[in-house]
Design an enzyme around this catalytic site. Structure first.
Site, short mmCIF file in Angstrom:
data_model
loop_
_atom_site.label_atom_id
_atom_site.label_comp_id
_atom_site.label_asym_id
_atom_site.label_seq_id
_atom_site.Cartn_x
_atom_site.Cartn_y
_atom_site.Cartn_z
N ASP A 115 -1.67 -9.42 -0.80
CA ASP A 115 -1.21 -8.30 -1.01
C ASP A 115 -1.56 -7.33 0.13
OD1 ASP A 115 -0.23 -5.98 -1.85
OD2 ASP A 115 -1.65 -5.55 -3.67
N CYS A 162 4.68 -4.30 0.22
CA CYS A 162 5.15 -2.99 0.19
C CYS A 162 6.30 -2.63 1.21
CB CYS A 162 4.34 -1.83 0.16
SG CYS A 162 3.18 -1.80 1.65
#
Length: 425
Positions: free
Chosen positions: A351, A377
């Protein structure tokens, strides 16, 4: 409708990655939607919207008093179902450009109660400190009373920022004020000013006490903390990730919404399933995924920030019913885990920040780990890293977009990769 001088009417053919309408000739026209006919004035190779001659059926009435002034929300005029579809398309376009043959699932709405963190800017205007947000593509400040897309606990944030700016001599240096809603109250990190004298520090601590702040820090260095600052993780109302407490570092990273964090955790746990026994959590931060995964599997958490790892350690010691958690401080951009270090794991979760995990993805691609989960993201860097894994023998099974950033072009996603049996060594 009659057109004023220097204006023209254009047809909008698409919505760009940042939420601006794109006219048939390629001109970007903010605050327009596909299919609309818009009256514009051309200015610096962009179109300034003067009026909408023919509106899209997806157009809705914006709710924010700062709409079209603040640069933060570009698509408040877009109906929610259409916005979710647009974000799915953004992910699909990035995957297609990387030549990845997978269709993203529907975008999951993870706005929840609203954003729980906000960075305000303080500038001197008319001889007084004003706190607010910037206009689009500009350093001009839009003073605000509160931001409507945040949780109610953040609504006092502009006044907090103005009060804290006073002892810093706000007229000399721009000041950024990062505010996070925590279980104990507002957590504030002041940025941009630099070191302060003992007298100024004492004044800041006094004001923080008057405001009832949970914590105040300066560039991540604590000035005061009434008690350990925590944020409830997971979804106590029924999400599979369960509930725990996170202890974010001063000024440290935290997912924008509680619902977003819970959704990412739930997607990760669903993909891992009950049979995975040992997981590497890379770019672990203060541990939201680590703590969720540790309910069913042992986890090795890797993160470069010492303060974040300290928060993870505190959270792990405070929680109950967890499998073994180990941690390692390591810069995965400069020193990614190698295949020999990765191979003992049943699964790897990564992540990374917006820049992606290019170096680490190359090492994962050369490893034998059967299951890899990518949480990202940024659609572009996710697609780049996904292409690296696919080239190394992984199959990208699913990609799920997650929207915790309403009214903007930002979108999260979770990708599930499995190593093709023919390529396993």
């Amino acid at each position: 409708m009659s057109e004023p001088a220097n204006s023209e009417t254009v047809t909008i053919r698409a919505l760009g990655a940042r939420g601006d309408g794109i006219a048939e000739d390629g001109t970007l026209v903010p605050y327009t939607l596909p299919g609309e006919r818009a009256e514009i004035r051309r200015e610096a190779r962009r179109g300034v919207l003067l009026g909408v001659a023919q509106a899209s059926p997806d157009r809705v009435e914006p709710f924010c008093p700062y709409y079209m002034r603040c640069g933060g929300c570009r698509t408040q005029h877009l109906a929610r179902p259409a916005e979710l579809a647009w974000k799915r398309d953004l992910v699909a376009q990035a995957l297609s450009q990387a030549r990845l043959d997978v269709t993203p699932g529907p975008t999951l709405d993870a706005h929840g109660a609203g954003r729980r963190r906000l960075t305000l800017h303080v500038r001197e205007i008319g001889g007084r400190a004003e706190a607010g947000l910037m206009t689009a593509r500009s350093h001009a400040l839009v003073p605000i009373d509160h931001c409507p897309i945040t949780v109610p606990a953040l609504h006092p944030a502009p006044e907090v920022a103005r009060r804290l700016a006073a002892p810093l001599g706000h007229g000399r240096k721009p000041l950024d004020v990062a505010v996070t809603a925590t279980d104990q109250g507002l957590d504030v990190d002041l940025r941009g000013h630099g070191p302060v004298s003992a007298g100024v520090g004492a004044a800041l601590v006094r004001i923080a006490g008057e405001l009832g702040l949970a914590r105040l820090s300066l560039h991540g260095e604590r000035l005061m903390e009434a008690e350990p600052v925590s944020v409830t993780a997971g979804d106590p109302a029924g999400g599979t990730s369960g509930a725990a407490r996170l202890y974010p570092a001063p000024g440290g990273f935290l997912q924008a919404t509680a619902a977003g964090q819970a959704t990412l955790c739930d997607l990760t746990l669903a993909a891992l399933g009950p049979r995975v026994r040992r997981v590497a959590d890379l770019f672990a931060g203060c541990g939201p995924l680590t703590l969720a995964i540790a309910r069913t599997a042992a986890v090795h958490a890797v993160e470069s920030d010492a303060a974040a790892l300290a928060g993870l350690d505190r959270a792990a010691r405070a929680a109950s019913g967890l499998r073994r958690i180990t941690s390692e401080r390591r810069d995965l951009f400069r020193r990614p885990l190698l295949p020999t270090e990765l191979d003992p794991f049943d699964a790897v979760v990564f992540d990374p920040p917006r820049a992606g995990a290019e170096a680490q993805a190359r090492q994962i691609a050369a490893a034998r780990v059967p299951l890899v989960l990518g949480v990202a993201c940024d659609a572009g860097t996710f697609a780049r890293d996904a292409a690296t894994l696919v080239a190394g023998g992984y199959r990208l099974e699913t990609v799920t977009p997650v929207d915790q950033f309403r009214h903007s072009g930002h979108v999260e996603m979770v990708g599930v990769f499995r190593r093709e049996p023919a390529r396993r060594r």
